[in-house]
Write an enzyme that holds these catalytic residues in place. Structure first.
Site, PDB file in Angstrom:
ATOM      1  CG  HIS A 165      -2.019  -1.192   1.008  1.00  0.00           C
ATOM      2  ND1 HIS A 165      -2.868  -2.003   2.069  1.00  0.00           N
ATOM      3  CD2 HIS A 165      -1.953  -1.958   0.265  1.00  0.00           C
ATOM      4  CE1 HIS A 165      -3.634  -2.559   1.698  1.00  0.00           C
ATOM      5  NE2 HIS A 165      -3.152  -2.629   0.515  1.00  0.00           N
ATOM      6  CB  SER A 219      -3.878  -8.043   8.972  1.00  0.00           C
ATOM      7  OG  SER A 219      -4.700  -7.755   7.558  1.00  0.00           O
TER       8      SER A 219
HETATM    9  P1  NAD Z   1      -7.121  -3.273  10.479  1.00  0.00           P
HETATM   10  O1  NAD Z   1      -6.812  -1.923  11.126  1.00  0.00           O
HETATM   11  O2  NAD Z   1      -7.813  -3.671   9.789  1.00  0.00           O
HETATM   12  O3  NAD Z   1      -6.471  -4.487  11.517  1.00  0.00           O
HETATM   13  C1  NAD Z   1      -5.189  -3.666  12.451  1.00  0.00           C
HETATM   14  C2  NAD Z   1      -6.148  -5.418  13.447  1.00  0.00           C
HETATM   15  O4  NAD Z   1      -4.871  -6.003  14.513  1.00  0.00           O
HETATM   16  C3  NAD Z   1      -7.164  -5.068  13.734  1.00  0.00           C
HETATM   17  O5  NAD Z   1      -7.889  -6.540  14.415  1.00  0.00           O
HETATM   18  C4  NAD Z   1      -6.330  -5.151  15.478  1.00  0.00           C
HETATM   19  O6  NAD Z   1      -7.591  -5.725  16.184  1.00  0.00           O
HETATM   20  C5  NAD Z   1      -5.724  -5.552  15.794  1.00  0.00           C
HETATM   21  N1  NAD Z   1      -4.328  -4.901  16.095  1.00  0.00           N
HETATM   22  C6  NAD Z   1      -4.435  -3.910  16.610  1.00  0.00           C
HETATM   23  N2  NAD Z   1      -3.363  -3.490  17.604  1.00  0.00           N
HETATM   24  C7  NAD Z   1      -2.900  -4.431  18.313  1.00  0.00           C
HETATM   25  C8  NAD Z   1      -1.711  -5.417  18.497  1.00  0.00           C
HETATM   26  N3  NAD Z   1      -1.648  -4.689  20.092  1.00  0.00           N
HETATM   27  N4  NAD Z   1      -1.909  -6.411  19.272  1.00  0.00           N
HETATM   28  C9  NAD Z   1      -2.199  -7.549  18.996  1.00  0.00           C
HETATM   29  N5  NAD Z   1      -3.644  -7.433  17.339  1.00  0.00           N
HETATM   30  C10 NAD Z   1      -3.627  -5.628  17.786  1.00  0.00           C
HETATM   31  O7  NAD Z   1      -5.621  -2.670   9.518  1.00  0.00           O
HETATM   32  P2  NAD Z   1      -4.802  -3.815   7.980  1.00  0.00           P
HETATM   33  O8  NAD Z   1      -5.576  -4.753   8.050  1.00  0.00           O
HETATM   34  O9  NAD Z   1      -3.530  -3.450   8.537  1.00  0.00           O
HETATM   35  O10 NAD Z   1      -5.479  -2.505   7.230  1.00  0.00           O
HETATM   36  C11 NAD Z   1      -5.975  -1.142   7.151  1.00  0.00           C
HETATM   37  C12 NAD Z   1      -4.721  -0.181   6.137  1.00  0.00           C
HETATM   38  O11 NAD Z   1      -4.935   0.562   6.897  1.00  0.00           O
HETATM   39  C13 NAD Z   1      -4.004  -1.445   6.097  1.00  0.00           C
HETATM   40  O12 NAD Z   1      -4.016  -1.530   4.042  1.00  0.00           O
HETATM   41  C14 NAD Z   1      -2.947   0.285   6.098  1.00  0.00           C
HETATM   42  O13 NAD Z   1      -2.924   0.446   4.339  1.00  0.00           O
HETATM   43  C15 NAD Z   1      -3.194   0.745   6.198  1.00  0.00           C
HETATM   44  N6  NAD Z   1      -2.685   1.092   7.642  1.00  0.00           N
HETATM   45  C16 NAD Z   1      -1.695   1.332   7.936  1.00  0.00           C
HETATM   46  C17 NAD Z   1      -1.231   2.073   8.822  1.00  0.00           C
HETATM   47  C18 NAD Z   1       0.039   1.930   9.247  1.00  0.00           C
HETATM   48  O14 NAD Z   1       1.129   2.286   8.053  1.00  0.00           O
HETATM   49  N7  NAD Z   1       1.203   1.549  10.246  1.00  0.00           N
HETATM   50  C19 NAD Z   1      -2.441   2.649   9.921  1.00  0.00           C
HETATM   51  C20 NAD Z   1      -3.412   2.409   9.299  1.00  0.00           C
HETATM   52  C21 NAD Z   1      -4.032   1.717   8.168  1.00  0.00           C
END
Ligand code: NAD
Length: 248
Positions: free
Chosen positions: A121, A195
Site C-alpha cells: 500500500h 491484520s
Molecule cells: P486493520 O486496522 O484492519 O487491522 C488491524 C488489526 O490489528 C485489528 O484486527 C486489530 O484488532 C489488531 N491489533 C491492533 N493492535 C494490536 C496489538 N497491539 N496486538 C494485536 N493485535 C492488534 O489494519 P490492516 O489489516 O492493516 O488494514 C488496514 C489498512 O490500513 C492497511 O492496508 C494499511 O495500508 C492502512 N493503515 C496503515 C497503518 C500503518 O502504516 N501503521 C495504520 C493504519 C492503517
C-alpha cells in the site's frame, strides 16, 4: 499464551524461509492508530478514494490537511517489539523479505533493507506525482501548501502530488504484488501479524501461502477472516507475543 509462544518458537526454529505479512496492528504499540479498532482512523475520517483525489481539488487539500495533522504521530513513531523481533529474525537469515500493508516505514527503520520490504500500500513518509511518478519530500509539499493554501502539483508535469500510498480505487503496485505472490508461494512459514485480513487483494496472501504448503500463523488480538485455515492462532497482543524473539 505461553504455549502459543512456545509453539511459535518451534515453528520458527524449524522454518528456513519465513515470510511475515504485517498490518496496522503491529504499529499500534508505536503510537500509530489502526483503521478498524475503536478510536481507529476510520471511526474519525471517511477515506478519500483515488478518483475523488484526482478529480476534486478540495479533496486533495483535505487529504493533505489530514496528512499534515498526522505528521507528529508518524515522525515520533519508533519500531516496537514486533518490528524489532522480525528485524532480529531477518538479521539471523530466517526472513528473505517482509510483505506489509503498512505505510509507516517502521520495518525499514527497524533494520530491514528497503529492497526487502515489499510495500503493498505504498509509503506515507514521502510523496509522488500521480502523473510522472517524481518523488517529493514532505517538507516541500508542506511549504508549497502553506505558501499557496492549496495542494501542490508536480513541478515537471503539473499533475497532482499525493502521498506515495495506494488509495481505495487506485491500482495496486504491480512489482510489489508480483514479489508478494512469489514470497507467499516459496516460504515454509507465513506469519500474518496485526491484520484484520479483510482488505483484498492483500488478504489473499495467507491463503496462497497455505495452499502452497507453508504453515500459517495468525497473530492478532481479535478474530480474523482466516483463523479457520491457520495452523496456529495467537489471539493476543503482538508486542507481548513477539517480545521474546527480539534479539534472538
Ligand atoms: P486493520 O486496522 O484492519 O487491522 C488491524 C488489526 O490489528 C485489528 O484486527 C486489530 O484488532 C489488531 N491489533 C491492533 N493492535 C494490536 C496489538 N497491539 N496486538 C494485536 N493485535 C492488534 O489494519 P490492516 O489489516 O492493516 O488494514 C488496514 C489498512 O490500513 C492497511 O492496508 C494499511 O495500508 C492502512 N493503515 C496503515 C497503518 C500503518 O502504516 N501503521 C495504520 C493504519 C492503517
Amino acid at each position: 499464551l505461553r504455549s502459543g509462544v512456545e509453539q511459535l518458537g518451534e515453528m520458527i526454529a524449524e522454518a528456513s524461509a519465513i515470510v511475515p505479512f504485517t498490518g496496522a496492528g503491529i504499529s499500534t504499540e508505536s503510537g500509530i492508530p489502526d483503521f478498524r479498532s475503536p478510536g481507529g482512523l476510520w471511526t474519525r475520517n471517511r477515506p478519500i478514494p483515488f478518483d475523488e483525489f484526482v478529480a476534486n481539488p478540495d479533496a486533495r487539500d483535505e487529504s493533505w490537511r489530514r496528512r499534515f495533522a498526522m505528521e507528529p504521530t508518524f515522525a515520533a513513531a519508533r519500531p516496537g517489539r514486533g518490528h524489532r523481533a522480525l528485524a532480529s529474525l531477518y538479521k539471523a537469515g530466517k526472513i528473505p523479505a517482509i510483505v506489509t500493508q503498512n505505510i509507516d516505514n517502521l520495518h525499514q527503520m527497524s533494520g530491514f533493507a528497503a529492497d526487502h520490504v515489499v510495500e503493498l500500500h505504498g509509503n506515507t513518509t514521502y510523496a509522488r506525482c500521480i502523473g510522472c511518478g517524481r518523488a517529493y519530500e514532505l517538507p516541500w509539499v508542506r511549504q508549497r501548501f502553506d505558501t499557496t493554501g492549496a495542494a501542490p502539483d508536480c513541478a515537471d508535469c503539473e499533475e497532482p502530488v499525493k502521498t506515495a500510498t495506494i488509495s481505495f480505487g487506485q491500482a495496486m503496485p504491480e512489482d510489489a504484488m508480483r514479489r508478494a505472490t512469489e514470497l507467499a508461494q516459496q516460504c515454509d512459514l507465513f506469519l500474518a501479524i496485526g491484520s484484520s485480513l479483510v482488505v483484498w487483494p492483500a488478504a489473499g496472501f495467507p491463503l496462497l501461502a497455505k495452499n502452497n504448503g507453508a504453515r500459517l500463523v495468525i497473530i492478532n488480538n481479535e478474530p480474523t477472516e482466516q483463523d479457520d485455515i491457520a495452523d496456529l492462532v495467537i489471539r493476543h497482543d503482538i508486542g507481548e507475543t513477539l517480545g521474546p524473539f527480539v534479539g534472538n
